[in-house]
Design a protein around this motif. Sequence first.
Motif, PDB file in Angstrom:
ATOM      1  N   ARG A   8       0.724  -1.389   0.069  1.00 16.76           N
ATOM      2  CA  ARG A   8      -0.237   0.061  -0.286  1.00 16.76           C
ATOM      3  C   ARG A   8       0.743   1.369  -0.354  1.00 16.76           C
ATOM      4  O   ARG A   8       0.548   2.087  -0.208  1.00 16.76           O
ATOM      5  CB  ARG A   8      -0.900  -0.299   0.993  1.00 16.76           C
ATOM      6  CG  ARG A   8      -1.955  -0.734   1.004  1.00 16.76           C
ATOM      7  CD  ARG A   8      -2.859  -1.223   2.013  1.00 16.76           C
ATOM      8  NE  ARG A   8      -4.202  -2.694   2.368  1.00 16.76           N
ATOM      9  CZ  ARG A   8      -4.164  -2.204   1.352  1.00 16.76           C
ATOM     10  NH1 ARG A   8      -5.109  -1.308   1.103  1.00 16.76           N
ATOM     11  NH2 ARG A   8      -5.590  -3.514   1.398  1.00 16.76           N
ATOM     12  N   GLU A   9       1.819   1.047   0.697  1.00 15.97           N
ATOM     13  CA  GLU A   9       2.743   1.447   0.683  1.00 15.97           C
ATOM     14  C   GLU A   9       3.886   1.946  -0.841  1.00 15.97           C
ATOM     15  O   GLU A   9       4.456   3.380  -0.733  1.00 15.97           O
ATOM     16  CB  GLU A   9       3.424   2.263   1.942  1.00 15.97           C
ATOM     17  CG  GLU A   9       2.974   2.535   3.289  1.00 15.97           C
ATOM     18  CD  GLU A   9       4.328   2.066   4.524  1.00 15.97           C
ATOM     19  OE1 GLU A   9       5.619   2.166   4.205  1.00 15.97           O
ATOM     20  OE2 GLU A   9       4.081   2.534   5.072  1.00 15.97           O
ATOM     21  N   TYR A  10       3.845   0.886  -1.801  1.00 20.17           N
ATOM     22  CA  TYR A  10       4.502   1.399  -2.594  1.00 20.17           C
ATOM     23  C   TYR A  10       4.828   2.542  -3.829  1.00 20.17           C
ATOM     24  O   TYR A  10       5.341   3.292  -4.304  1.00 20.17           O
ATOM     25  CB  TYR A  10       4.177   0.117  -3.579  1.00 20.17           C
ATOM     26  CG  TYR A  10       5.755  -0.200  -5.238  1.00 20.17           C
ATOM     27  CD1 TYR A  10       6.633  -0.345  -4.104  1.00 20.17           C
ATOM     28  CD2 TYR A  10       4.991   0.077  -6.127  1.00 20.17           C
ATOM     29  CE1 TYR A  10       7.384   0.077  -5.307  1.00 20.17           C
ATOM     30  CE2 TYR A  10       6.200   0.352  -6.829  1.00 20.17           C
ATOM     31  CZ  TYR A  10       7.107  -0.037  -6.792  1.00 20.17           C
ATOM     32  OH  TYR A  10       7.944  -0.147  -7.731  1.00 20.17           O
ATOM     33  N   GLY A  11       3.380   2.801  -3.765  1.00 18.43           N
ATOM     34  CA  GLY A  11       3.055   4.345  -4.486  1.00 18.43           C
ATOM     35  C   GLY A  11       3.536   5.349  -4.227  1.00 18.43           C
ATOM     36  O   GLY A  11       3.240   6.631  -5.005  1.00 18.43           O
ATOM     37  N   THR A  12       4.136   5.276  -2.596  1.00 18.74           N
ATOM     38  CA  THR A  12       4.498   7.183  -2.798  1.00 18.74           C
ATOM     39  C   THR A  12       5.423   7.137  -2.329  1.00 18.74           C
ATOM     40  O   THR A  12       6.310   7.930  -1.924  1.00 18.74           O
ATOM     41  CB  THR A  12       3.365   6.967  -1.237  1.00 18.74           C
ATOM     42  OG1 THR A  12       4.565   5.911  -0.040  1.00 18.74           O
ATOM     43  CG2 THR A  12       1.848   6.834  -0.615  1.00 18.74           C
ATOM     44  N   LEU A  13       6.572   6.104  -2.674  1.00 18.29           N
ATOM     45  CA  LEU A  13       8.444   5.917  -2.828  1.00 18.29           C
ATOM     46  C   LEU A  13       8.686   6.259  -3.394  1.00 18.29           C
ATOM     47  O   LEU A  13       7.999   6.811  -4.920  1.00 18.29           O
ATOM     48  CB  LEU A  13       8.798   4.370  -2.617  1.00 18.29           C
ATOM     49  CG  LEU A  13       8.145   3.706  -1.998  1.00 18.29           C
ATOM     50  CD1 LEU A  13       8.505   1.584  -2.038  1.00 18.29           C
ATOM     51  CD2 LEU A  13       8.106   3.766  -0.059  1.00 18.29           C
ATOM     52  N   SER A  14       9.506   6.985  -3.116  1.00 15.82           N
ATOM     53  CA  SER A  14      10.918   7.801  -4.118  1.00 15.82           C
ATOM     54  C   SER A  14      10.612   7.143  -6.037  1.00 15.82           C
ATOM     55  O   SER A  14      10.621   5.303  -5.047  1.00 15.82           O
ATOM     56  CB  SER A  14      11.799   8.679  -3.871  1.00 15.82           C
ATOM     57  OG  SER A  14      12.265   7.505  -3.409  1.00 15.82           O
ATOM     58  N   ALA A  15      11.547   7.216  -6.665  1.00 20.46           N
ATOM     59  CA  ALA A  15      12.063   6.352  -7.972  1.00 20.46           C
ATOM     60  C   ALA A  15      12.740   5.281  -7.279  1.00 20.46           C
ATOM     61  O   ALA A  15      13.188   4.338  -7.561  1.00 20.46           O
ATOM     62  CB  ALA A  15      11.546   7.246  -9.052  1.00 20.46           C
ATOM     63  N   ALA A  16      14.361   5.947  -6.145  1.00 19.47           N
ATOM     64  CA  ALA A  16      15.059   5.404  -5.834  1.00 19.47           C
ATOM     65  C   ALA A  16      15.081   4.732  -5.038  1.00 19.47           C
ATOM     66  O   ALA A  16      15.081   2.971  -4.938  1.00 19.47           O
ATOM     67  CB  ALA A  16      15.910   6.130  -5.075  1.00 19.47           C
ATOM     68  N   ASP A  17      13.464   4.779  -4.095  1.00 16.95           N
ATOM     69  CA  ASP A  17      13.136   3.672  -3.090  1.00 16.95           C
ATOM     70  C   ASP A  17      12.398   2.793  -4.325  1.00 16.95           C
ATOM     71  O   ASP A  17      12.176   1.321  -3.905  1.00 16.95           O
ATOM     72  CB  ASP A  17      12.383   4.349  -1.947  1.00 16.95           C
ATOM     73  CG  ASP A  17      13.082   5.171  -1.033  1.00 16.95           C
ATOM     74  OD1 ASP A  17      14.028   5.034  -1.079  1.00 16.95           O
ATOM     75  OD2 ASP A  17      12.460   6.143  -0.374  1.00 16.95           O
ATOM     76  N   ARG A  18      11.721   2.640  -4.884  1.00 18.23           N
ATOM     77  CA  ARG A  18      11.174   1.946  -6.063  1.00 18.23           C
ATOM     78  C   ARG A  18      12.252   0.506  -6.909  1.00 18.23           C
ATOM     79  O   ARG A  18      11.593  -0.044  -6.641  1.00 18.23           O
ATOM     80  CB  ARG A  18      10.633   2.616  -7.067  1.00 18.23           C
ATOM     81  CG  ARG A  18       9.096   3.030  -5.950  1.00 18.23           C
ATOM     82  CD  ARG A  18       7.746   3.041  -7.861  1.00 18.23           C
ATOM     83  NE  ARG A  18       7.279   4.248  -7.242  1.00 18.23           N
ATOM     84  CZ  ARG A  18       5.680   4.267  -7.673  1.00 18.23           C
ATOM     85  NH1 ARG A  18       5.884   4.070  -8.954  1.00 18.23           N
ATOM     86  NH2 ARG A  18       4.784   4.893  -7.337  1.00 18.23           N
TER      87      ARG A  18
END
Length: 253
Positions: A42-52
């Motif tokens: 659920r938090e994946y969509g809010t992650l930055s590009a680096a965190d993804r």
Amino acid sequence: MNGIVRSEWTKVRSLRSVLLTVALTVVCAVVFGVLISSGQAREYGTLSAADRAAFDPTYVSLIGSFVFAQLAIGALGVLSVTSEYATGTIRPTLAAVPYRGRLLGAKAIVLGAAAFGVANVAVFAAYLSGQPTLSGLDAPSSTLDDPHVLRAVLGAGWWLTAVALLGVGVGMIVRSTAGAFTVVVASTLLIPLIGGLLPAWFARWWPTSAGQQIMRVMRDPEALSPWAGITWMYVAVAGVLLLGYVSLRFRDA
């Protein structure tokens, strides 16, 4: 030695707490693996590009194994030793098996084999239930055919087995269930949690933290390699078992 191993296996099976700790190991790994996978998805969509890019779906599903399931399997290792000291049955055991090194070796073999079987059931169940949770919420997931994934899942089982053996060694040293369990929890959970407040080298070399790298598909460049980390953890556990032998050899029961 075969007779001693059979005797230790009989004693472990006769402990009423064994079935409870075995069930808790599997349940904690699966339930918390699914819950953590759901939360991370659920938090994946809010992650930055680096965190993804650094998102490790395999590791996410296995987090419950080393945060919660390890408490149950560590207790199993502790109880396999301290229950005899609590009931006084360690005295007839030592009378029947005067070779104390063989006794500790048999305990480690029996507990290690039992823990290895339970741990692998737990981590595979956690992984196979966590990945559909991730994919169902549109987060990245993995399969066992992907590079390094099978190593990570099997490695989680090896890590949990090491925690159980750590419980055997600590139990032999401390000889108190509450005291030994406290040491196991501190060394596997509490100290790694505050690792971020300590120098970087501490988290790199603390045995249980180093061993956790075997569960990662996305490697942390500042940590030991997966194989070096789990090897170092087993070396440290062997050291604790050696101290347990010294305690068993030179202290009265």
